[in-house]
Design a protein around this motif. Sequence first.
Motif, short mmCIF file in Angstrom:
data_model
loop_
_atom_site.label_atom_id
_atom_site.label_comp_id
_atom_site.label_asym_id
_atom_site.label_seq_id
_atom_site.Cartn_x
_atom_site.Cartn_y
_atom_site.Cartn_z
N ALA A 63 7.06 -2.91 3.95
CA ALA A 63 7.66 -4.23 3.81
C ALA A 63 6.61 -5.33 3.83
N ALA A 64 5.63 -5.21 4.71
CA ALA A 64 4.57 -6.21 4.80
C ALA A 64 3.76 -6.26 3.52
N LEU A 65 3.44 -5.10 2.96
CA LEU A 65 2.65 -5.06 1.73
C LEU A 65 3.50 -5.47 0.53
N GLY A 66 4.76 -5.09 0.54
CA GLY A 66 5.64 -5.44 -0.57
C GLY A 66 5.94 -6.92 -0.66
N GLY A 75 -5.20 -2.23 -3.44
CA GLY A 75 -5.28 -0.91 -2.81
C GLY A 75 -5.06 -0.99 -1.32
N ALA A 76 -5.05 0.17 -0.68
CA ALA A 76 -4.87 0.26 0.76
C ALA A 76 -5.81 1.32 1.31
N THR A 77 -6.31 1.09 2.52
CA THR A 77 -7.24 2.03 3.12
C THR A 77 -7.25 1.82 4.63
N THR A 78 -8.09 2.58 5.34
CA THR A 78 -8.28 2.44 6.78
C THR A 78 -9.58 3.11 7.18
N THR A 79 -10.12 2.69 8.31
CA THR A 79 -11.27 3.39 8.88
C THR A 79 -10.88 4.14 10.15
N SER A 80 -9.57 4.21 10.42
CA SER A 80 -9.08 4.94 11.59
C SER A 80 -8.37 6.22 11.15
N GLU A 81 -8.79 7.34 11.69
CA GLU A 81 -8.15 8.61 11.34
C GLU A 81 -6.67 8.60 11.68
N GLU A 89 1.07 7.12 2.56
CA GLU A 89 2.47 6.85 2.31
C GLU A 89 2.67 5.49 1.64
N ALA A 90 1.93 4.48 2.12
CA ALA A 90 2.04 3.15 1.51
C ALA A 90 1.53 3.16 0.08
N ALA A 91 0.42 3.85 -0.15
CA ALA A 91 -0.15 3.90 -1.49
C ALA A 91 0.81 4.57 -2.47
N ALA A 92 1.43 5.65 -2.02
CA ALA A 92 2.38 6.35 -2.90
C ALA A 92 3.61 5.48 -3.18
N GLU A 93 4.09 4.79 -2.17
CA GLU A 93 5.28 3.95 -2.32
C GLU A 93 5.03 2.78 -3.28
N LEU A 94 3.77 2.27 -3.26
CA LEU A 94 3.46 1.07 -4.04
C LEU A 94 2.61 1.37 -5.27
N SER A 95 2.48 2.67 -5.62
CA SER A 95 1.74 3.10 -6.82
C SER A 95 0.29 2.65 -6.80
N LEU A 96 -0.37 2.83 -5.65
CA LEU A 96 -1.78 2.50 -5.48
C LEU A 96 -2.60 3.79 -5.47
#
Length: 426
Positions: A63-66, A75-81, A89-96
């Motif tokens: 919701a926040a990204l949308g 795009g979306a990423t993280t440095t935390s495992e 999940e967010a990337a798949a939902e938003l086609s990233l």
Amino acid sequence: MTRHLAFIEANTTGTGMIALRTARDLGLVPLFLTSDSTRYLGLEETGAEVVDCDTNAPAAVTAALGALPPGSLAGATTTSEFYVSAVAEAAAELSLPGNPPKVVRRCRDKGQVRAALQAAGMPQPRFAVVRAEEELDEALTGVGLPCVAKPVDESGSQLVRWCATQDEVREHAALVMAVRTNVRGQPAAGAVLLEEFLDAPEYSVEMFSVDGVHHCVGITRKTVTGRPYFVETRHIYPAPLGEAVEAALRKTAMDALDVLGVRLGPTHVEIRLTSQGPALIELNPRLAGGMIPELVRLAHGVELLRQQLHAAVGHDVDLRPTRGGSAGVAFLLPPRAGVLRRVTGAEEAARLEHVARVTVTGRAGREVRPARNAYDRLGSVIAHSGGTAEVDAVLDKALGMLGVELEDLVPASGSARQDPEAGTRR
């Protein structure tokens, strides 16, 4: 149009804030989603747009990204495992750009990784996943003693222990299964992975995948503490190995990535080199920790964190070395239990030739103990030079100049020491 790169949380050791600043260097606006911004020292100086969000709730993240303007999220990423699954999940939902969510979830579960590798016939230790005390006897029959017992879903050597007896296994398994949430408030799996102990040299293969093609960046020689814990004390990059051994380690890592279905981004693959050949220990769907990306940068000029961000927004990735050399990091450990008064000698050690950096992470007044996991370390020394022998020698000299001054612990009546990184127990 402003182009955002979303970060879902970060690690707290410095790389996370560096990643936000790197996004700015790439012409992107870092958008930082977090449930607690106060845990990140230096966040305000990164220039990131901070969004307060329940990052443990996929719907809240989406919701926040949308809510961003159409086309503004690159795009979306993280440095935390702990948040690689949320990113997928967010990337798949938003086609990233990203890995399939089911692939990342499997990679985050060490038991599922073991099962997939077993089905593919890959070399690895004997293992069993235990979810209840009554399953231990049968599991130990198959795995044997001594063995290694650890959670299926932790990192940083947290709650990893070498066990020589059945009683030790029972005690440690009970400890792991009692954890209900991890340090980020996420539900713990409550499962214990028992593994055959392989007494052999350990290496990590630093990999990077693009469109399902796996590239070996290099191989790191790893040194860990003695039993019963496996805390990393030194890394040397690149590992001094012959061509045949390098090829065997690379092949093992690439085969594992194919089996698990990884398609994009960095992975950190830990392997022990036994007399029968390489045996995979762990596969982590993220950049290596323990300052290894910095060693790669110093030795070969490859900035892996920058390439991770490139991959996250669909840009070309460049893993070509720009120079040759060697680099290493050695970690400062507490010599005994106590209360840290201070660490001495850091300025002198930093002035040594070939020393790139001396970092003290232990704060005065902190209660310390002989290291059981990565969070118990007190600092590090990084060196780089032309060869591994010289790097090792410099690290030895620099560590020898550091002193750890401790005060004795004052016993607290009726209380026990709580590991701040062990999560919440019932």
